[in-house]
Design an enzyme around this catalytic site. Sequence first.
Site, PDB file in Angstrom:
ATOM      1  N   SER A  88      13.491  -4.676 -15.756  1.00 51.69           N
ATOM      2  CA  SER A  88      12.704  -4.263 -16.933  1.00 51.69           C
ATOM      3  C   SER A  88      13.567  -4.286 -18.195  1.00 51.69           C
ATOM      4  O   SER A  88      13.066  -4.559 -19.295  1.00 51.69           O
ATOM      5  CB  SER A  88      12.077  -2.882 -16.721  1.00 51.69           C
ATOM      6  OG  SER A  88      13.066  -1.884 -16.662  1.00 51.69           O
ATOM      7  N   HIS A 145      23.727   2.319 -18.603  1.00 52.60           N
ATOM      8  CA  HIS A 145      23.738   3.312 -17.521  1.00 52.60           C
ATOM      9  C   HIS A 145      22.774   4.453 -17.869  1.00 52.60           C
ATOM     10  O   HIS A 145      22.775   4.933 -19.004  1.00 52.60           O
ATOM     11  CB  HIS A 145      25.153   3.851 -17.301  1.00 52.60           C
ATOM     12  CG  HIS A 145      25.236   4.749 -16.108  1.00 52.60           C
ATOM     13  ND1 HIS A 145      24.981   4.307 -14.820  1.00 52.60           N
ATOM     14  CD2 HIS A 145      25.499   6.067 -16.010  1.00 52.60           C
ATOM     15  CE1 HIS A 145      25.092   5.322 -13.987  1.00 52.60           C
ATOM     16  NE2 HIS A 145      25.412   6.398 -14.673  1.00 52.60           N
ATOM     17  N   ASP A 192      30.821   2.697 -14.193  1.00 52.13           N
ATOM     18  CA  ASP A 192      30.075   3.228 -15.323  1.00 52.13           C
ATOM     19  C   ASP A 192      30.974   3.974 -16.304  1.00 52.13           C
ATOM     20  O   ASP A 192      30.621   5.027 -16.837  1.00 52.13           O
ATOM     21  CB  ASP A 192      28.912   4.125 -14.840  1.00 52.13           C
ATOM     22  CG  ASP A 192      27.944   3.331 -13.971  1.00 52.13           C
ATOM     23  OD1 ASP A 192      27.559   2.226 -14.372  1.00 52.13           O
ATOM     24  OD2 ASP A 192      27.590   3.808 -12.877  1.00 52.13           O
TER      25      ASP A 192
HETATM   26  C1  GAR Z   1      18.400   0.992 -15.127  1.00 54.81           C
HETATM   27  O1  GAR Z   1      17.957   2.319 -15.133  1.00 54.81           O
HETATM   28  C2  GAR Z   1      19.884   0.918 -15.380  1.00 54.81           C
HETATM   29  O2  GAR Z   1      20.343   1.851 -16.317  1.00 54.81           O
HETATM   30  C3  GAR Z   1      20.430   1.223 -14.008  1.00 54.81           C
HETATM   31  O3  GAR Z   1      19.613   0.455 -13.159  1.00 54.81           O
HETATM   32  C4  GAR Z   1      18.287   0.409 -13.707  1.00 54.81           C
HETATM   33  C5  GAR Z   1      17.798  -1.019 -13.699  1.00 54.81           C
HETATM   34  O4  GAR Z   1      16.445  -1.100 -14.087  1.00 54.81           O
HETATM   35  N1  GAR Z   1      21.828   0.900 -13.899  1.00 54.81           N
HETATM   36  C6  GAR Z   1      22.704   1.650 -13.256  1.00 54.81           C
HETATM   37  O5  GAR Z   1      22.398   2.653 -12.636  1.00 54.81           O
HETATM   38  C7  GAR Z   1      24.143   1.185 -13.342  1.00 54.81           C
HETATM   39  N2  GAR Z   1      25.001   2.112 -12.696  1.00 54.81           N
HETATM   40  P1  GAR Z   1      15.780  -2.508 -14.384  1.00 54.81           P
HETATM   41  O6  GAR Z   1      16.154  -3.435 -13.227  1.00 54.81           O
HETATM   42  O7  GAR Z   1      14.300  -2.247 -14.446  1.00 54.81           O
HETATM   43  O8  GAR Z   1      16.329  -3.005 -15.696  1.00 54.81           O
END
Ligand code: GAR
Length: 196
Positions: free
Chosen positions: A13, A111, A151
Site C-alpha cells: 500500500s 517504519h 529499523d
Molecule cells: C508498513 O506498515 C511498514 O511501515 C511496515 O510494513 C508495512 C507494509 O505495508 N514496515 C516495517 O514494519 C519495517 N520494519 P504495505 O506493504 O501495505 O506498504
Amino acid sequence: MKRLVVLISGYGSNLQAILDACQRGELPAQVVAVISNKADAFGLQRAIDAGVPAIPLPFYKELHLDRAGYDEVLAEVIEPYQPDLIVCAGWMRILGPGFVRRFAGKIINLHPALPGMFPGMHSIEAAYQAFRRGEIQHTGVMVHYVDEGVDTGPVIATRDVPIYPTDTLKDLEQRIHQTEHELLVEAIASLIMRSS
Ligand code: GAR
C-alpha cells in the site's frame, strides 16, 4: 526526475502511495523498479499495473546463499536501474553492511513506530499492547536512512499517531497506514528537494 527503486515484501500500500504521487505529479520522481523478496507479494501486481518492472527475488535456501550472498544478488539487480533512492516500503529483510555501504546515503526505510520504539515486526500490535498496559500515550511512524541495525539510522521524518481507548487493533492499523502513506511521500519529496 529522480529514480526510485522500491523494495517490498507484501501488500504494497505504501508503494501504491508512491506510484500515485508520481502519477499525480506530486513527486518529481519515477519508480524504475519494484523488487520483492516474496514472490507472491501483492505489491508486485501493483507495479505491473503501473507499468513498472516487478522483480520477485525470493531467498532460495537451495542456492546456498547466505545473507551477504543474497544482498550481493540484490545489489546486482538494483545497480542497472541507477537509483537516486532505494525505498524500503514494507521490506521485511535486514540489509547487511555490504549492501548498506554500497548504496550509502541512498537507502531509506519506513517504519510504523517512533524512533527507538518497537523495531522489527508486529510493531503496531506491540504499540497497541503497550498503550493498553499504560506504558505509552501515543505512537507514530517514521522514515529514516538505513544503517546496519533493525529499523535504526538517521531520522528523516516522524509523525505522531494518537491511540484512543476505544481503538481496536484494526482501528490503529488503519490510522497508522494512512499516516504512513502521507509521511513517506512527504519524506521522499523533501529529500528530492534537498538534492536538486
Ligand atoms: C508498513 O506498515 C511498514 O511501515 C511496515 O510494513 C508495512 C507494509 O505495508 N514496515 C516495517 O514494519 C519495517 N520494519 P504495505 O506493504 O501495505 O506498504
